[in-house]
Design a protein around this motif. Sequence first.
Motif, mmCIF file in Angstrom:
data_model
loop_
_atom_site.group_PDB
_atom_site.id
_atom_site.type_symbol
_atom_site.label_atom_id
_atom_site.label_comp_id
_atom_site.label_asym_id
_atom_site.label_seq_id
_atom_site.Cartn_x
_atom_site.Cartn_y
_atom_site.Cartn_z
ATOM 1 N N LEU A 91 39.483 42.478 33.857
ATOM 2 C CA LEU A 91 40.804 41.952 34.576
ATOM 3 C C LEU A 91 41.536 42.645 35.862
ATOM 4 O O LEU A 91 41.750 42.079 36.817
ATOM 5 C CB LEU A 91 41.916 41.886 33.489
ATOM 6 N N GLU A 139 39.342 41.445 38.797
ATOM 7 C CA GLU A 139 39.495 40.034 38.983
ATOM 8 C C GLU A 139 40.804 40.242 39.869
ATOM 9 O O GLU A 139 40.915 39.503 40.856
ATOM 10 C CB GLU A 139 39.918 39.474 37.715
ATOM 11 N N VAL A 140 41.894 41.022 39.467
ATOM 12 C CA VAL A 140 43.031 40.869 40.368
ATOM 13 C C VAL A 140 43.044 41.906 41.466
ATOM 14 O O VAL A 140 43.236 41.664 42.653
ATOM 15 C CB VAL A 140 44.151 41.269 39.316
ATOM 16 N N GLU A 150 40.990 39.170 43.842
ATOM 17 C CA GLU A 150 42.377 38.662 44.332
ATOM 18 C C GLU A 150 43.033 39.285 45.533
ATOM 19 O O GLU A 150 43.416 38.585 46.392
ATOM 20 C CB GLU A 150 43.489 38.466 43.210
ATOM 21 N N VAL A 206 45.404 38.888 29.027
ATOM 22 C CA VAL A 206 45.970 38.520 30.259
ATOM 23 C C VAL A 206 47.163 39.433 30.836
ATOM 24 O O VAL A 206 47.399 39.372 32.071
ATOM 25 C CB VAL A 206 46.964 37.106 29.744
ATOM 26 N N ARG A 228 47.227 38.512 34.758
ATOM 27 C CA ARG A 228 46.252 37.220 35.077
ATOM 28 C C ARG A 228 47.022 36.210 35.877
ATOM 29 O O ARG A 228 48.025 35.877 35.588
ATOM 30 C CB ARG A 228 45.572 36.774 34.142
#
Length: 152
Positions: A27, A30-31, A35, A62, A85
């Motif tokens: 996570l 991912e961010v 991202e 999340v 998320r």
Amino acid sequence: MQTKPLHFKVKPYEKLTRDELYELLQLRAEVFVVEQDCVYQDVDGKDDLALHVLGYKDNVLVAYTRIFPPGSYFEYASIGRVVVRASERQHKYGYDLMNVSIEAVETAYKTTTIKISAQTYLKSFYNRLGFKEVGEGYLEDGIPHIGMIRTA
């Protein structure tokens, strides 16, 4: 439609399962890396010093933070790696996550003074949680940040 509440776990590093550690690192990458398009060393050798706050929705991670006792990261207790998320942000889970994290700091470290290094664009979010800016803004990994402190 009612927003489904998150189920939170607060765990020290040594109590994380292999799957929980994998999920939280996934996570964060991912961010913070993908991202936000920020190449930086997320695995920084500090996770073993932290308590980890994990927020689950339907058994899927999340939301997440890690919290540190006074003197281990900053002079004051701190909350970092605050992440929700992208697909879940419309539910405002960031407030639940931060409130659980603040409570965990107060319970685990017996202090109400918390320092964070906030991404500048989130300043008003943190203001609503009682954090106030301290010092000048700065770049951290190429992203504008500001120091903020909350005292009860």
